[in-house]
Design an enzyme around this catalytic site. Sequence first.
Site, PDB file in Angstrom:
ATOM      1  CB  CYS A  38     -37.377   5.962  -3.694  1.00 41.62           C
ATOM      2  SG  CYS A  38     -36.283   6.897  -4.999  1.00 41.62           S
ATOM      3  N   GLY A  63     -48.304  -2.591 -15.640  1.00 40.89           N
ATOM      4  CA  GLY A  63     -48.637  -1.128 -15.265  1.00 40.89           C
ATOM      5  C   GLY A  63     -47.098  -0.835 -15.282  1.00 40.89           C
ATOM      6  CG  ASP A 121     -45.472   5.171  -2.148  1.00 40.76           C
ATOM      7  OD1 ASP A 121     -45.379   6.424  -2.390  1.00 40.76           O
ATOM      8  OD2 ASP A 121     -44.887   4.321  -2.491  1.00 40.76           O
ATOM      9  CB  ALA A 171     -39.608   9.087  -5.385  1.00 37.50           C
ATOM     10  CG  HIS A 183     -31.623  23.689 -34.257  1.00 34.81           C
ATOM     11  ND1 HIS A 183     -32.808  22.626 -34.567  1.00 34.81           N
ATOM     12  CD2 HIS A 183     -30.883  23.396 -35.238  1.00 34.81           C
ATOM     13  CE1 HIS A 183     -32.676  22.127 -35.524  1.00 34.81           C
ATOM     14  NE2 HIS A 183     -31.385  22.396 -36.129  1.00 34.81           N
TER      15      HIS A 183
HETATM   16  P1  FAD Z   1     -40.620   4.392   1.034  1.00 40.52           P
HETATM   17  O1  FAD Z   1     -39.533   4.889   0.066  1.00 40.52           O
HETATM   18  O2  FAD Z   1     -41.257   3.055   0.951  1.00 40.52           O
HETATM   19  O3  FAD Z   1     -39.916   4.458   2.119  1.00 40.52           O
HETATM   20  C1  FAD Z   1     -40.572   3.943   3.531  1.00 40.52           C
HETATM   21  C2  FAD Z   1     -39.670   3.556   4.547  1.00 40.52           C
HETATM   22  O4  FAD Z   1     -40.226   3.447   5.898  1.00 40.52           O
HETATM   23  C3  FAD Z   1     -38.890   2.588   4.259  1.00 40.52           C
HETATM   24  O5  FAD Z   1     -37.503   2.615   4.333  1.00 40.52           O
HETATM   25  C4  FAD Z   1     -39.189   1.524   5.453  1.00 40.52           C
HETATM   26  O6  FAD Z   1     -38.316   0.572   5.725  1.00 40.52           O
HETATM   27  C5  FAD Z   1     -39.541   2.288   6.330  1.00 40.52           C
HETATM   28  N1  FAD Z   1     -40.564   1.859   7.521  1.00 40.52           N
HETATM   29  C6  FAD Z   1     -41.738   1.348   6.926  1.00 40.52           C
HETATM   30  N2  FAD Z   1     -42.348   0.848   8.288  1.00 40.52           N
HETATM   31  C7  FAD Z   1     -41.504   1.159   9.414  1.00 40.52           C
HETATM   32  C8  FAD Z   1     -41.579   1.287  10.799  1.00 40.52           C
HETATM   33  N3  FAD Z   1     -42.807   0.782  11.252  1.00 40.52           N
HETATM   34  N4  FAD Z   1     -40.527   1.795  11.408  1.00 40.52           N
HETATM   35  C9  FAD Z   1     -39.292   2.181  10.829  1.00 40.52           C
HETATM   36  N5  FAD Z   1     -39.301   2.104   9.617  1.00 40.52           N
HETATM   37  C10 FAD Z   1     -40.520   1.885   8.900  1.00 40.52           C
HETATM   38  N6  FAD Z   1     -41.147   6.507  -8.149  1.00 40.52           N
HETATM   39  C11 FAD Z   1     -40.906   7.459  -8.944  1.00 40.52           C
HETATM   40  O7  FAD Z   1     -41.041   8.803  -8.678  1.00 40.52           O
HETATM   41  N7  FAD Z   1     -40.027   7.096 -10.222  1.00 40.52           N
HETATM   42  C12 FAD Z   1     -39.540   6.137 -10.358  1.00 40.52           C
HETATM   43  O8  FAD Z   1     -38.819   5.760 -11.255  1.00 40.52           O
HETATM   44  C13 FAD Z   1     -39.978   4.935  -9.547  1.00 40.52           C
HETATM   45  N8  FAD Z   1     -39.794   3.704  -9.679  1.00 40.52           N
HETATM   46  C14 FAD Z   1     -39.976   2.675  -8.964  1.00 40.52           C
HETATM   47  C15 FAD Z   1     -39.622   1.347  -9.179  1.00 40.52           C
HETATM   48  C16 FAD Z   1     -39.916   0.499  -8.326  1.00 40.52           C
HETATM   49  C17 FAD Z   1     -39.631  -0.905  -8.801  1.00 40.52           C
HETATM   50  C18 FAD Z   1     -40.646   0.520  -7.264  1.00 40.52           C
HETATM   51  C19 FAD Z   1     -41.301  -0.647  -6.206  1.00 40.52           C
HETATM   52  C20 FAD Z   1     -41.058   1.916  -6.882  1.00 40.52           C
HETATM   53  C21 FAD Z   1     -40.741   2.893  -7.827  1.00 40.52           C
HETATM   54  N9  FAD Z   1     -41.301   4.334  -7.574  1.00 40.52           N
HETATM   55  C22 FAD Z   1     -40.782   5.229  -8.471  1.00 40.52           C
HETATM   56  C23 FAD Z   1     -41.941   4.647  -6.417  1.00 40.52           C
HETATM   57  C24 FAD Z   1     -41.281   5.235  -5.216  1.00 40.52           C
HETATM   58  O9  FAD Z   1     -40.216   4.374  -4.926  1.00 40.52           O
HETATM   59  C25 FAD Z   1     -42.208   5.536  -3.985  1.00 40.52           C
HETATM   60  O10 FAD Z   1     -43.222   6.404  -4.474  1.00 40.52           O
HETATM   61  C26 FAD Z   1     -41.459   6.120  -3.106  1.00 40.52           C
HETATM   62  O11 FAD Z   1     -40.271   5.319  -2.475  1.00 40.52           O
HETATM   63  C27 FAD Z   1     -42.248   6.392  -1.794  1.00 40.52           C
HETATM   64  O12 FAD Z   1     -41.467   7.343  -0.678  1.00 40.52           O
HETATM   65  P2  FAD Z   1     -42.100   7.065   1.002  1.00 40.52           P
HETATM   66  O13 FAD Z   1     -40.978   7.781   1.494  1.00 40.52           O
HETATM   67  O14 FAD Z   1     -43.432   7.337   0.922  1.00 40.52           O
HETATM   68  O15 FAD Z   1     -41.971   5.641   0.973  1.00 40.52           O
HETATM   69  P1  NAD Z   2     -49.455   0.099 -11.153  1.00 37.39           P
HETATM   70  O1  NAD Z   2     -50.786   0.408 -10.499  1.00 37.39           O
HETATM   71  O2  NAD Z   2     -48.592   0.907 -12.024  1.00 37.39           O
HETATM   72  O3  NAD Z   2     -49.807  -1.576 -12.315  1.00 37.39           O
HETATM   73  C1  NAD Z   2     -50.564  -2.257 -11.721  1.00 37.39           C
HETATM   74  C2  NAD Z   2     -51.297  -2.923 -13.014  1.00 37.39           C
HETATM   75  O4  NAD Z   2     -51.750  -4.321 -12.498  1.00 37.39           O
HETATM   76  C3  NAD Z   2     -52.364  -2.276 -13.533  1.00 37.39           C
HETATM   77  O5  NAD Z   2     -52.360  -2.277 -14.821  1.00 37.39           O
HETATM   78  C4  NAD Z   2     -53.444  -3.360 -13.102  1.00 37.39           C
HETATM   79  O6  NAD Z   2     -54.664  -3.182 -13.976  1.00 37.39           O
HETATM   80  C5  NAD Z   2     -52.891  -4.556 -13.064  1.00 37.39           C
HETATM   81  N1  NAD Z   2     -53.598  -5.809 -12.360  1.00 37.39           N
HETATM   82  C6  NAD Z   2     -54.087  -5.322 -10.927  1.00 37.39           C
HETATM   83  N2  NAD Z   2     -54.359  -6.714 -10.463  1.00 37.39           N
HETATM   84  C7  NAD Z   2     -54.311  -7.498 -11.483  1.00 37.39           C
HETATM   85  C8  NAD Z   2     -54.488  -9.144 -11.482  1.00 37.39           C
HETATM   86  N3  NAD Z   2     -54.711  -9.792 -10.624  1.00 37.39           N
HETATM   87  N4  NAD Z   2     -53.913  -9.590 -12.891  1.00 37.39           N
HETATM   88  C9  NAD Z   2     -53.362  -8.953 -13.783  1.00 37.39           C
HETATM   89  N5  NAD Z   2     -53.339  -7.731 -13.824  1.00 37.39           N
HETATM   90  C10 NAD Z   2     -53.625  -7.120 -12.500  1.00 37.39           C
HETATM   91  O7  NAD Z   2     -48.559  -0.854 -10.165  1.00 37.39           O
HETATM   92  P2  NAD Z   2     -47.229  -1.129 -10.087  1.00 37.39           P
HETATM   93  O8  NAD Z   2     -46.655  -1.496 -11.440  1.00 37.39           O
HETATM   94  O9  NAD Z   2     -46.956  -2.383  -9.335  1.00 37.39           O
HETATM   95  O10 NAD Z   2     -46.436  -0.040  -9.481  1.00 37.39           O
HETATM   96  C11 NAD Z   2     -46.799   0.519  -8.043  1.00 37.39           C
HETATM   97  C12 NAD Z   2     -46.555   1.697  -8.056  1.00 37.39           C
HETATM   98  O11 NAD Z   2     -45.157   2.148  -7.882  1.00 37.39           O
HETATM   99  C13 NAD Z   2     -47.197   2.808  -9.040  1.00 37.39           C
HETATM  100  O12 NAD Z   2     -48.558   3.002  -8.986  1.00 37.39           O
HETATM  101  C14 NAD Z   2     -46.386   3.899  -9.192  1.00 37.39           C
HETATM  102  O13 NAD Z   2     -47.075   4.962  -8.580  1.00 37.39           O
HETATM  103  C15 NAD Z   2     -44.918   3.421  -8.648  1.00 37.39           C
HETATM  104  N6  NAD Z   2     -44.031   3.240  -9.809  1.00 37.39           N
HETATM  105  C16 NAD Z   2     -43.639   4.523 -10.550  1.00 37.39           C
HETATM  106  C17 NAD Z   2     -42.792   4.292 -11.330  1.00 37.39           C
HETATM  107  C18 NAD Z   2     -42.306   5.501 -12.068  1.00 37.39           C
HETATM  108  O14 NAD Z   2     -42.668   6.681 -11.652  1.00 37.39           O
HETATM  109  N7  NAD Z   2     -41.653   5.532 -13.323  1.00 37.39           N
HETATM  110  C19 NAD Z   2     -42.179   3.007 -11.607  1.00 37.39           C
HETATM  111  C20 NAD Z   2     -42.418   1.986 -10.950  1.00 37.39           C
HETATM  112  C21 NAD Z   2     -43.408   2.197  -9.854  1.00 37.39           C
END
Ligand code: FAD
Ligand code: NAD
Length: 465
Positions: A43, A185, A312, A320, A444
Amino acid sequence: MTDITCKLLVIGAGPGGYVCAIRAGQLGIDTVIVESTKLGGTCLNIGCIPSKAMIHVAEEFEKAAHAAAGKTPFGLTAAEPKLDMKQAVAWKDGIVQRLNNGVAALLRKAKVKIVHGQARFRDGKTVTVETETGPKLIKAETIVIATGSVPVELPFLPFGGNVISSTGALALTELPKRLVVVGGGYIGLELGTAFAKLGAKVTVVEAQDKILPLYDAELTAPVAKSLSALGIEVLTGAKALGPTAKGGGLRIETADGKERELQADKILVTVGRAPATSRLGLDELVLDMDGRFIRIGERCETSMRGIYAIGDVTGEPMLAHRAMTQGEMVAEIVAGEPRIWDKACIPAICFTDPEIVSAGLSPTEAKAAGFAVKLGQFPFQANGRAMTRHGEAGFVRVVARADNHLVLGIQAVGQGVSELSAAFGLAIEMGARLEDIAGTIHAHPTLGEAFQESALKALGHALHI
Ligand code: FAD
Ligand code: NAD
């Protein structure tokens, strides 16, 4: 090998893990957190925060470009904007760094011991950590798995070269002229929109027959319209087949079964995320799984006593704020508090343009759950604040039980609606009825008035429509 013994060991310092550790520390629990990369997890380092920073840069650039092209209806003109991508990325990295430092300081304040390294289970109470100074053995009464997720890789389009994941996209210091996004997505559309605003020619290849399949068509329609206005080509029902023989492009099969080649400087693959468990040594445990994710109960307990899992790594929704809420709850459970997952909803936001918010049940989900429902929908076209912000696309929709008017769900699509998510979540969590929302004075002129009006509409007496 150095030995550490503690009451609670948290593996992974993402939003789930670090919140769990901070709360545990506050409760006086002797806590250790292990992180293999950077505090803050996906995150903070490569997800929510950096993506929102780059989305902001793109919005500002687009506004300036509109002014330069004389496209604002209020007569603003400006010189042609130029963006130094290196500086934009450095600004984004600076925000991440400040937040990293903040998480470290909060953990220290809560007296949590931080161990940097890769953790691997030896058994249900013992973990080895490969650190820079050699292996450490950590024994704990309770262990929380908070290892998060990693991007899904397509076997026929592996990451590397010009095929990038969201992590690579957020680190680009040069704008790709042509960007192909596989997956329409959350990430694909949030980042695809940002790159298009910065001037890239973006094509989205989505396997399903609609973008953002999680949201209903009414909510995604304004987003689809805006993608088209930005010049983004969206190919739904299309399959990525693999790289082209030459030129770094992508071969796809379109919805009508024909093969097509898309030219690309970068191919961004965003087809979902998978649990990060591959190097955790789960084979040393006997955990029940839910597909590839770790199965948990209402207290985030796994099938093994003394082992919890949050965030996750436990599956959808991968958000997050869900991870943080689970982390806080588990820390209190470890401290002996009688906690259970009793949340009425987990709001979700898609930071596209316009933004989408959904809290609780959609009309279809409410009906499928057996409720007779009353709906109220209020368009931003009739909201003064939306008009003064020049953002009239979209609406707020409320879903309530027809019999007692209990609010079951609230959705919105529109510019800036992400900030309404707190009001939506609060209303559902507090068990609000339509009359409560209609009877609350909404200041408002604000977008929030559309929420009040949607409740009035469901009650049959909207005032401004
Ligand atoms: P993570 O944030 O993935 O943290 C897990 C941590 O564990 C990592 O730092 C990793 O290095 C560590 N780890 C893994 N294995 C080990 C190990 N064996 N030993 C030690 N450390 C380890 N969510 C939202 O709610 N809003 C958003 O706007 C949003 N935008 C996103 C945009 C992008 C581009 C992406 C990729 C994700 C986004 N998400 C968003 C999703 C969000 O980032 C995740 O849902 C969130 O980070 C999950 O938190 P977590 O603590 O489960 O895992
Ligand atoms: P996503 O699940 O949102 O979207 C993946 C998309 O890829 C879907 O629409 C699916 O139908 C499509 N897809 C799957 N296989 C495919 C293929 N072979 N060819 C073409 N399309 C295909 O996943 P993401 O965008 O990778 O994000 C991952 C997760 O991260 C999300 O599920 C979400 O929980 C989290 N996230 C959240 C935010 C937010 O809260 N604003 C922002 C970014 C990511």
